[in-house]
Design an enzyme around this catalytic site. Sequence first.
Site, PDB file in Angstrom:
ATOM      1  NE  ARG A   1      -7.535  -8.361   0.473  1.00 26.40           N
ATOM      2  CZ  ARG A   1      -7.092  -7.568  -0.485  1.00 26.40           C
ATOM      3  NH1 ARG A   1      -6.106  -6.739  -0.265  1.00 26.40           N
ATOM      4  NH2 ARG A   1      -7.664  -7.594  -1.685  1.00 26.40           N
TER       5      ARG A   1
ATOM      6  CE  LYS B   1      -4.395  -1.860   1.338  1.00 25.38           C
ATOM      7  NZ  LYS B   1      -5.424  -2.083   2.341  1.00 25.38           N
TER       8      LYS B   1
HETATM    9  C1  7PJ Z   1      -8.070  -4.505   1.668  1.00 23.94           C
HETATM   10  C2  7PJ Z   1      -9.067  -5.331   1.187  1.00 23.94           C
HETATM   11  C3  7PJ Z   1      -7.782  -4.531   3.073  1.00 23.94           C
HETATM   12  C4  7PJ Z   1      -9.503  -6.185   3.283  1.00 23.94           C
HETATM   13  C5  7PJ Z   1      -8.235  -4.182  -0.440  1.00 23.94           C
HETATM   14  C6  7PJ Z   1      -5.377  -3.598  -1.904  1.00 23.94           C
HETATM   15  C7  7PJ Z   1      -6.505  -2.672  -2.010  1.00 23.94           C
HETATM   16  N1  7PJ Z   1      -9.789  -6.170   1.978  1.00 23.94           N
HETATM   17  N2  7PJ Z   1      -9.169  -5.113  -0.143  1.00 23.94           N
HETATM   18  N3  7PJ Z   1      -8.538  -5.389   3.821  1.00 23.94           N
HETATM   19  N4  7PJ Z   1      -7.545  -3.809   0.635  1.00 23.94           N
HETATM   20  N5  7PJ Z   1     -10.190  -6.993   4.094  1.00 23.94           N
HETATM   21  O1  7PJ Z   1      -5.446  -4.754  -2.290  1.00 23.94           O
HETATM   22  O2  7PJ Z   1      -4.305  -3.121  -1.452  1.00 23.94           O
HETATM   23  O3  7PJ Z   1      -6.927  -3.804   3.600  1.00 23.94           O
HETATM   24  S1  7PJ Z   1      -8.053  -3.563  -2.049  1.00 23.94           S
END
Ligand code: 7PJ
Length: 273
Positions: free
Chosen positions: A253, A219
């Site tokens: 994640r 990020k």
């Molecule tokens: C997140 C997500 C996060 C959860 C994205 C990316 C942007 N789902 N989906 N947590 N970020 N649960 O993949 O960096 O931080 S989309």
Amino acid sequence: MLALRNFMLDLSRPRVMGILNVTPDSFFDGGRHVDTNAALAHARQMAADGADVIDVGGESTRPGAAAVSEDEELKRVLPVIEALAGEGLLVSADTRRPAVMRAAIAAGAAMVNDVGALRVPGAMDAVARTDAAVCLVHMQGEPGTMQRAPQYADVVREVREFLVARARACEDAGIAHARIVVDPGFGFGKTLAHNLALLRALPDLASAGYPVLAGLSRKSSLGTITGRPIEERMPASVAAALAAVTRGASIVRVHDVRETVDALKVWLAVDQG
Ligand code: 7PJ
């Protein structure tokens, strides 16, 4: 333990969710896995590398990403979810749309990952009628504009109160406590300072009694700290995942499953030795 349909995921050690974007425009791996076969190959590799859950998304939430129709989102994710679930993998569906949630669960998804925290009308009901798990994410604003000027009086308190309120609403709707995960939503309407405050305060969020999922992988905050572009943020991402886990995150994640799993193994060996 986290209950994902008939599977119990032991959270006494940290778990890894591998990111699978089936999109042409996600900020890091967008365009690489638009093709179903390429997506499946990448997911299988992440599973072999130690991912516990594969998070399949068909709509980029990147600021400025093009809108995707419901039909297009379904067309992208359903074949992938069906194939991976059919191979016995735990699949999470990253979507904000109730119809996609229902179809994904019918295709075998064991979890819904919703950056909208089931706020779209019908979303909570779509999950409540099933035995799928849900990840409730905090987001200030909407994906297109959320990073313009995020503002909080007390980011830690506001995020915690929002997530606990959403989790309680889910329980009232019939979603068992054991099926609920909460996520502060790093980068979803947050400055670097907000993200760091939330990361430092993860123990406080974890004390609310729901497992915490943290997504910091590649990020932009990591780019701000290191001065590196997305392609060079793997080490920063591994460090961020460890920082989250040491502060009580149960699931991280990530894009870089293999490297994260190695780092967690070393940390676990030290911590539990
Ligand atoms: C997140 C997500 C996060 C959860 C994205 C990316 C942007 N789902 N989906 N947590 N970020 N649960 O993949 O960096 O931080 S989309």
